[in-house]
Design an enzyme around this catalytic site. Structure first.
Site, PDB file in Angstrom:
ATOM      1  N   ALA A 139     -16.645   3.819   4.743  1.00  0.00           N
ATOM      2  CA  ALA A 139     -17.245   4.472   3.686  1.00  0.00           C
ATOM      3  C   ALA A 139     -16.848   6.060   3.553  1.00  0.00           C
ATOM      4  O   ALA A 139     -16.190   6.572   4.409  1.00  0.00           O
ATOM      5  CB  ALA A 139     -18.756   4.558   4.319  1.00  0.00           C
TER       6      ALA A 139
ATOM      7  N   CYS B  65      -3.726   1.562  -8.214  1.00  0.00           N
ATOM      8  CA  CYS B  65      -4.100  -0.060  -8.397  1.00  0.00           C
ATOM      9  C   CYS B  65      -5.542  -0.052  -8.377  1.00  0.00           C
ATOM     10  O   CYS B  65      -6.129  -0.793  -9.499  1.00  0.00           O
ATOM     11  CB  CYS B  65      -3.584  -0.688  -7.155  1.00  0.00           C
ATOM     12  SG  CYS B  65      -1.832  -0.625  -7.211  1.00  0.00           S
TER      13      CYS B  65
ATOM     14  N   ARG C 169       0.931  -1.304   0.135  1.00  0.00           N
ATOM     15  CA  ARG C 169       0.074  -0.147   0.000  1.00  0.00           C
ATOM     16  C   ARG C 169       0.937   1.217  -0.061  1.00  0.00           C
ATOM     17  O   ARG C 169       1.790   1.165   0.698  1.00  0.00           O
ATOM     18  CB  ARG C 169      -0.915   0.023   1.320  1.00  0.00           C
ATOM     19  CG  ARG C 169      -2.033  -1.047   1.236  1.00  0.00           C
ATOM     20  CD  ARG C 169      -2.525  -1.064   2.862  1.00  0.00           C
ATOM     21  NE  ARG C 169      -1.582  -1.453   3.583  1.00  0.00           N
ATOM     22  CZ  ARG C 169      -1.579  -1.403   4.982  1.00  0.00           C
ATOM     23  NH1 ARG C 169      -2.886  -1.046   5.618  1.00  0.00           N
ATOM     24  NH2 ARG C 169      -0.644  -1.778   5.828  1.00  0.00           N
TER      25      ARG C 169
HETATM   26  C1  UDX Z   1       3.698  -0.552  -9.716  1.00  0.00           C
HETATM   27  C2  UDX Z   1       3.614  -1.605 -10.539  1.00  0.00           C
HETATM   28  O1  UDX Z   1       4.769  -1.843 -11.496  1.00  0.00           O
HETATM   29  C3  UDX Z   1       2.347  -1.517 -11.426  1.00  0.00           C
HETATM   30  O2  UDX Z   1       2.169  -2.631 -12.183  1.00  0.00           O
HETATM   31  C4  UDX Z   1       1.392  -1.796 -10.144  1.00  0.00           C
HETATM   32  O3  UDX Z   1       0.079  -2.093 -10.782  1.00  0.00           O
HETATM   33  C5  UDX Z   1       1.621  -0.418  -9.269  1.00  0.00           C
HETATM   34  O4  UDX Z   1       2.756  -0.520  -8.971  1.00  0.00           O
HETATM   35  P1  UDX Z   1       4.703   2.019  -9.869  1.00  0.00           P
HETATM   36  O5  UDX Z   1       6.035   1.397  -9.110  1.00  0.00           O
HETATM   37  O6  UDX Z   1       3.457   2.846  -9.174  1.00  0.00           O
HETATM   38  O7  UDX Z   1       3.878   0.764 -10.482  1.00  0.00           O
HETATM   39  O8  UDX Z   1       5.044   2.777 -11.147  1.00  0.00           O
HETATM   40  P2  UDX Z   1       5.689   4.095 -11.536  1.00  0.00           P
HETATM   41  O9  UDX Z   1       5.684   4.879 -10.110  1.00  0.00           O
HETATM   42  O10 UDX Z   1       4.795   4.431 -12.649  1.00  0.00           O
HETATM   43  O11 UDX Z   1       6.844   3.843 -11.645  1.00  0.00           O
HETATM   44  C6  UDX Z   1       7.418   2.926 -12.756  1.00  0.00           C
HETATM   45  C7  UDX Z   1       8.976   3.451 -13.100  1.00  0.00           C
HETATM   46  O12 UDX Z   1       9.465   2.708 -14.139  1.00  0.00           O
HETATM   47  C8  UDX Z   1       9.090   4.872 -13.685  1.00  0.00           C
HETATM   48  O13 UDX Z   1      10.030   5.446 -12.746  1.00  0.00           O
HETATM   49  C9  UDX Z   1       9.436   4.736 -15.064  1.00  0.00           C
HETATM   50  O14 UDX Z   1      10.380   5.884 -15.689  1.00  0.00           O
HETATM   51  C10 UDX Z   1      10.057   3.568 -15.135  1.00  0.00           C
HETATM   52  N1  UDX Z   1      10.318   2.795 -16.419  1.00  0.00           N
HETATM   53  C11 UDX Z   1       9.155   2.528 -17.226  1.00  0.00           C
HETATM   54  C12 UDX Z   1      11.422   2.411 -16.890  1.00  0.00           C
HETATM   55  O15 UDX Z   1      12.457   2.504 -16.000  1.00  0.00           O
HETATM   56  N2  UDX Z   1      11.568   1.863 -17.994  1.00  0.00           N
HETATM   57  C13 UDX Z   1      10.594   1.644 -18.749  1.00  0.00           C
HETATM   58  O16 UDX Z   1      10.506   1.017 -19.932  1.00  0.00           O
HETATM   59  C14 UDX Z   1       9.208   2.073 -18.438  1.00  0.00           C
HETATM   60  C1  UDX Z   2      -3.718  -1.179  -3.071  1.00  0.00           C
HETATM   61  C2  UDX Z   2      -3.626  -2.420  -2.000  1.00  0.00           C
HETATM   62  O1  UDX Z   2      -4.118  -2.148  -0.575  1.00  0.00           O
HETATM   63  C3  UDX Z   2      -2.393  -2.960  -2.295  1.00  0.00           C
HETATM   64  O2  UDX Z   2      -2.497  -4.326  -1.669  1.00  0.00           O
HETATM   65  C4  UDX Z   2      -2.028  -3.273  -3.798  1.00  0.00           C
HETATM   66  O3  UDX Z   2      -0.843  -3.924  -3.782  1.00  0.00           O
HETATM   67  C5  UDX Z   2      -1.932  -1.887  -4.203  1.00  0.00           C
HETATM   68  O4  UDX Z   2      -3.374  -1.014  -4.147  1.00  0.00           O
HETATM   69  P1  UDX Z   2      -3.158   1.442  -2.291  1.00  0.00           P
HETATM   70  O5  UDX Z   2      -3.799   1.612  -3.563  1.00  0.00           O
HETATM   71  O6  UDX Z   2      -1.747   2.146  -2.044  1.00  0.00           O
HETATM   72  O7  UDX Z   2      -2.795  -0.149  -2.038  1.00  0.00           O
HETATM   73  O8  UDX Z   2      -3.936   1.956  -1.148  1.00  0.00           O
HETATM   74  P2  UDX Z   2      -5.169   1.335  -0.116  1.00  0.00           P
HETATM   75  O9  UDX Z   2      -4.779   1.508   1.241  1.00  0.00           O
HETATM   76  O10 UDX Z   2      -5.584   0.018  -0.628  1.00  0.00           O
HETATM   77  O11 UDX Z   2      -6.443   2.349  -0.557  1.00  0.00           O
HETATM   78  C6  UDX Z   2      -6.935   2.527  -1.860  1.00  0.00           C
HETATM   79  C7  UDX Z   2      -8.000   3.401  -1.924  1.00  0.00           C
HETATM   80  O12 UDX Z   2      -9.161   2.852  -1.074  1.00  0.00           O
HETATM   81  C8  UDX Z   2      -7.780   4.838  -1.259  1.00  0.00           C
HETATM   82  O13 UDX Z   2      -8.223   5.789  -2.271  1.00  0.00           O
HETATM   83  C9  UDX Z   2      -8.588   4.720  -0.113  1.00  0.00           C
HETATM   84  O14 UDX Z   2      -8.800   5.969   0.680  1.00  0.00           O
HETATM   85  C10 UDX Z   2      -9.712   3.789  -0.310  1.00  0.00           C
HETATM   86  N1  UDX Z   2     -10.257   3.165   0.829  1.00  0.00           N
HETATM   87  C11 UDX Z   2      -9.470   2.179   1.739  1.00  0.00           C
HETATM   88  C12 UDX Z   2     -11.580   3.487   1.192  1.00  0.00           C
HETATM   89  O15 UDX Z   2     -12.191   4.262   0.621  1.00  0.00           O
HETATM   90  N2  UDX Z   2     -12.099   2.683   2.395  1.00  0.00           N
HETATM   91  C13 UDX Z   2     -11.436   1.875   3.091  1.00  0.00           C
HETATM   92  O16 UDX Z   2     -11.974   1.298   3.855  1.00  0.00           O
HETATM   93  C14 UDX Z   2     -10.001   1.562   2.736  1.00  0.00           C
END
Ligand code: UDX
Ligand code: UDX
Length: 429
Positions: free
Chosen positions: A252, A260, A152
């Site tokens: 809620a 994600c 998360r």
């Molecule tokens: C991750 C996971 O990879 C994604 O599939 C999941 O659902 C959410 O979490 P995240 O770490 O949030 O994604 O991605 P982001 O913050 O967009 O970072 C990806 C990085 O990869 C960027 O810094 C981008 O510059 C880099 N990148 C992308 C490369 O180095 N090479 C590439 O060819 C494409």
């Molecule tokens: C989520 C998953 O929890 C994590 O396991 C996955 O790998 C990446 O996606 P993240 O998106 O970082 O993580 O945040 P999370 O804490 O899950 O919250 C997601 C969204 O749901 C937020 O917008 C949060 O405000 C909302 N939320 C969460 C609610 O509205 N109600 C809740 O009770 C919990």
């Protein structure tokens, strides 16, 4: 072990830091030279509690660079952690993953374990394997492992150290990868769940889809609670004690956002449709989430019918507290809707900034005081700890109006009403 992490986003950086802490030598690659330069100068370009310290403490075992070939050749295991955003139709865009496969195919000259951490649709890892072979990589030079993350944002470092599971998807006849995966994660206590490649991909989607379902379920319940004058918090507490349900993800509010849930639900929906399966629950979960903002707007308009030229203070821009991430933020979506109604928006967040396209039409307040000054209405959109404990008497004095919209049901309605506020939440009796 020498490990190469491709992608320095939330997932790539957290993985890099934790694996270095476990004693591995990690090369973290990103194609963005600016990001790598910042990281080399000990500046972590994202806000993630504990991450900068962990990277700093392990700097002797971490190398940041843009040259993927160098990293791949030097490493025994390659972790793919590039983003998998959604394309214009809502389907997962695998461009970044495919470009990484291209780099891999040009750099594998000895055995490597290729580990996909990026969230990818079912069947992608099988496709990656075929693609590598097609591009001339010898089959005996690699195994592919699907190892989704469950981090998360805002607590990614903690989550990686205290994960409830490590999901490992393998090919049936792969005897090499499991011991390597055990070595990589040696020191973490999470039990291994070993499954097929596609099974691991689906576990990730199902995990997120189920959590999102809980949120939409409680949001739908809050609508029913509104109709019957019942407090949704009591329902959450009441059902949350049942271990079969569990107390988490029953808050809620404005609904779920982030990088994600929205994209993974859409991706799973399309994965089902492509095999002629209609995913009715997924459809409903998304529908409830999309309409949650309209519900709040309707409630606001019931006490302030004409929103034109009203100054609205929005507290919170990020998609949840403790992060600067605004991807699919419900706060931003709400701000955009209010702008379309003719409101004057002043948004404040301790860390997050308004995205460019919104900044043209809304004010990013540099202080909370600036945001609430002479506001007709205050909307709490993201439950940062500081917002929950505001001096509400002072807030009331600064505002012109007295309407508080609690988009996360995190404030105390009675206390606010006693101070003269009109309180709006969902399902709060
Ligand atoms: C991750 C996971 O990879 C994604 O599939 C999941 O659902 C959410 O979490 P995240 O770490 O949030 O994604 O991605 P982001 O913050 O967009 O970072 C990806 C990085 O990869 C960027 O810094 C981008 O510059 C880099 N990148 C992308 C490369 O180095 N090479 C590439 O060819 C494409
Ligand atoms: C989520 C998953 O929890 C994590 O396991 C996955 O790998 C990446 O996606 P993240 O998106 O970082 O993580 O945040 P999370 O804490 O899950 O919250 C997601 C969204 O749901 C937020 O917008 C949060 O405000 C909302 N939320 C969460 C609610 O509205 N109600 C809740 O009770 C919990």
């Amino acid at each position: 072990m020498n490990i190469c992490v491709l992608g320095a986003g939330y997932v790539g950086l957290t993985t890099t830091a934790v694996l270095a802490e476990l004693g591995h030598d990690v090369i973290c690659i990103d194609k963005d030279p600016d990001k790598i330069n910042q990281l080399r100068q000990n500046h972590v370009p994202i806000y993630e509690p504990g991450l900068a310290e962990l990277i700093k403490n392990n700097s002797n075992r971490i190398t940041f660079c843009t040259d993927s070939q160098k990293g791949i050749i030097k490493s025994d295991a390659i972790i793919i952690a590039v983003g998998t955003p959604t394309d214009q139709d809502g389907k997962p865009d695998l461009t970044y993953v495919l470009s990484v496969i291209e780099e891999l195919s040009a750099s594998i000259f000895s055995y490597k374990t290729i580990i996909t951490k990026s969230t990818v649709p079912p069947g992608t890892n099988e496709m990656i394997e075929q693609l590598l072979i097609k591009k001339g990589v010898k089959r005996e030079y690699f195994d592919i492992v699907s190892n989704p993350e469950f981090l998360r944002e805002g607590s990614a470092v903690y989550d990686m150290f205290h994960s409830d599971k490590t999901v490992i998807g393998l090919k049936k006849h792969d005897l090499r990868s499991l011991p390597i995966m055990r070595e990589i994660y040696n020191g973490l206590e999470a039990p291994f769940i070993v499954t097929s490649l596609t099974g691991a991909e689906l576990i990730k989607y199902a995990n997120n889809a189920f959590l999102a379902t809980k949120i939409s379920f409680i949001n739908e319940m809050s609508r029913i609670c509104d109709a019957y004058g019942v407090d949704i918090e009591e329902i959450s507490k009441g059902i949350g004690t049942d271990p079969r349900i569990g107390s988490q993800f029953l808050q809620a509010g404005l609904g779920y956002g982030g990088s994600c849930f929205p994209k993974d639900l859409q991706a799973l929906y399309y994965a089902a449709v492509s095999k002629n399966v209609t995913a009715q629950i997924l459809q409903a979960v998304q529908k409830v989430n999309e309409t949650q903002i309209d519900l709040y707007l309707k409630k606001l308009q019931s006490v302030m019918p004409d929103l034109r030229d009203k100054k609205i203070a929005v507290l919170g821009i990020s998609f949840k507290p403790n992060t600067d991430d605004t991807r699919y933020s419900r706060a931003v979506a709400l701000i955009e809707k209010l702008i379309s109604q003719g409101c004057r928006l002043s948004a404040f967040d301790p860390i997050a900034r308004l995205p460019e396209h919104v900044l043209e039409k809304a004010n990013q307040a540099e202080t909370l005081e600036e945001s609430i000054d002479q506001a007709d209405c205050l909307i709490l959109a993201t439950e940062w700890e500081d917002f929950i404990h505001l001096d509400w008497k002072h807030v009331k004095e600064k505002m012109k109006g007295n309407i508080i919209v609690d988009g996360r049901n995190c404030l105390e309605p009675e206390k606010l009403k006693a101070l003269g506020f009109q309180y709006i939440g969902v399902g709060r009796g």
